[in-house]
Design a protein around this motif. Structure first.
Motif, mmCIF file in Angstrom:
data_model
loop_
_atom_site.group_PDB
_atom_site.id
_atom_site.type_symbol
_atom_site.label_atom_id
_atom_site.label_comp_id
_atom_site.label_asym_id
_atom_site.label_seq_id
_atom_site.Cartn_x
_atom_site.Cartn_y
_atom_site.Cartn_z
ATOM 1 N N PRO A 1 0.698 -0.947 -0.070
ATOM 2 C CA PRO A 1 0.104 0.159 0.057
ATOM 3 C C PRO A 1 0.855 1.347 -0.130
ATOM 4 N N VAL A 2 0.293 2.001 -0.790
ATOM 5 C CA VAL A 2 1.180 3.482 -0.941
ATOM 6 C C VAL A 2 0.168 4.530 -0.483
ATOM 7 N N VAL A 3 0.574 5.410 0.442
ATOM 8 C CA VAL A 3 0.093 6.497 1.045
ATOM 9 C C VAL A 3 0.574 7.730 0.236
ATOM 10 N N ALA A 4 -0.009 8.435 0.003
ATOM 11 C CA ALA A 4 0.439 9.752 -0.837
ATOM 12 C C ALA A 4 0.317 10.990 0.037
ATOM 13 N N ALA A 5 1.555 11.811 0.260
ATOM 14 C CA ALA A 5 1.699 12.867 0.956
ATOM 15 C C ALA A 5 2.267 14.140 0.172
ATOM 16 N N GLY A 6 1.882 15.278 0.389
ATOM 17 C CA GLY A 6 2.347 16.374 -0.129
ATOM 18 C C GLY A 6 1.236 17.312 -1.286
#
Length: 352
Positions: A164-169
């Protein structure tokens, strides 16, 4: 909203409050956890005993899962990992890629390991070492940041790893959450948006500075520690950029002495930590010292309210945030906005 990330860590909503130094303390973390998102406690600015006490305080405030963020390159990272394991913390997050050995130790104890990365190759590396998920931060994010925008970096990482990839920014609302999901992410992580809540312990006058900022007031500078650092443009940042090396070194020594008193670190340990943060850069001695005691510069603003003596790490989203909801109000609003955005997309499909 059910995603691979919510199932992995046991939360209701695919939202992470990042581990911001001096900001992500027990009150903010527990409020986030109670709202159904993942609160992450910042440990880098805490001595070991204070970290254990902080974990127990969060536990006394909520039964929901939460995490602890730590620096993988800290000399006492192993001791902090053992506290996380001993106290039964659900998630360990890292500001830098942890070693294969630290990942294995945490996973053997049943702790979910989530490093933060700023490049596809780093995501591939930690995934191969056994990380359970990864937070990928694009250049819009606050604090130390890279040059690649989230909209370019995120799909690269999603395509490169099977975790799982969590997006930030750049995320602050429900539309952003839906956009991240469309790219293939399993959730979003936000720092500045949670800093600007009523549950955050940041002084009100400092929050007012953030709320008054425009997008153009958020800048990236290498003057603090030699690495790209996104923060609010202030007179203090201007002075750092204009300081000569002698004056910068004197300022660094004074602040390093202050952080040494708070943290209990020895001078050799602080120098080692500063050198560890160089990442191959050609830093001056003042920048090495500043790298070791950047937390003191953050404390001046985030705890003491002295924006004239400290730095205010900030994502670009500070320029579009104009209120201070509670964590529960914020998370509920984001999820409502996300549902509305999804319904609008369904209507587009139905109209075909």
């Amino acid at each position: 909203m059910d995603t691979a990330f919510t199932r992995l860590v046991g939360i209701r909503h695919p939202i992470v409050q990042t581990g911001m130094g001096w900001v992500a303390g027990p009150r903010l973390v527990s409020a986030t956890a109670e709202a159904g998102a993942l609160g992450v406690l910042a440990s880098a600015t805490m001595p070991l005993g204070q970290l254990r006490d902080a974990v127990r305080e969060v536990r006394s405030r909520t039964d929901a899962p939460f995490g602890v963020n730590l620096r993988a390159d800290a000399g006492d990272a192993g001791d902090r990992v053992r506290i996380i394991i001993d106290e039964g913390v659900r998630v360990a997050s890292f500001a830098l890629a942890p070693s294969r050995e630290l990942i294995a130790e945490l996973k053997e104890a049943g702790v979910v390991v989530i490093p933060s990365v700023g490049a596809r190759r780093h995501a591939e590396k930690v995934a191969a070492w056994g990380a359970d998920a990864v937070i990928v931060q694009g250049g819009e994010g606050g604090g130390h940041t890279g040059e690649v925008a989230t909209t370019v970096l995120l799909p690269q990482v999603v395509d490169a790893v099977d975790i799982p990839v969590v997006a930030a920014g750049g995320f602050h609302d429900g539309r952003g959450l839906v956009a991240a999901l469309a790219y293939g992410a399993a959730g979003v992580a936000m720092g500045t948006r949670f800093l600007l809540t009523s549950d955050s312990t940041v002084p009100d006058a400092v929050k007012a500075r953030y709320l008054a900022a425009t997008v153009k007031d958020v800048t990236v500078t290498t003057a603090v520690d030699g690495l790209p650092h996104r923060m609010l443009r202030t007179d203090f940042v201007d002075s750092l950029e204009k300081s000569g090396r002698t004056r910068a070194l004197a300022q660094a020594v004074r602040r390093a002495a202050g952080f040494r008193k708070i943290s209990g670190l020895s001078w050799p340990a602080m120098i080692r930590d500063g050198l560890a943060m160089k990442h191959g850069k050609n830093l001056s001695w003042s920048q090495v010292l500043l790298a070791a005691n950047t937390p003191m510069l953050l404390k001046s603003a985030m705890v003491d309210g002295r924006t004239d003596l400290g730095v205010m790490a900030s994502g670009q989203v500070a320029g579009v945030i104009d209120d201070l909801p509670s964590c529960t109000e914020l998370v509920d609003r984001i999820m409502t906005e996300a549902e509305e955005a999804l319904k609008s997309l369904e209507l587009l499909r139905a109209a075909r």
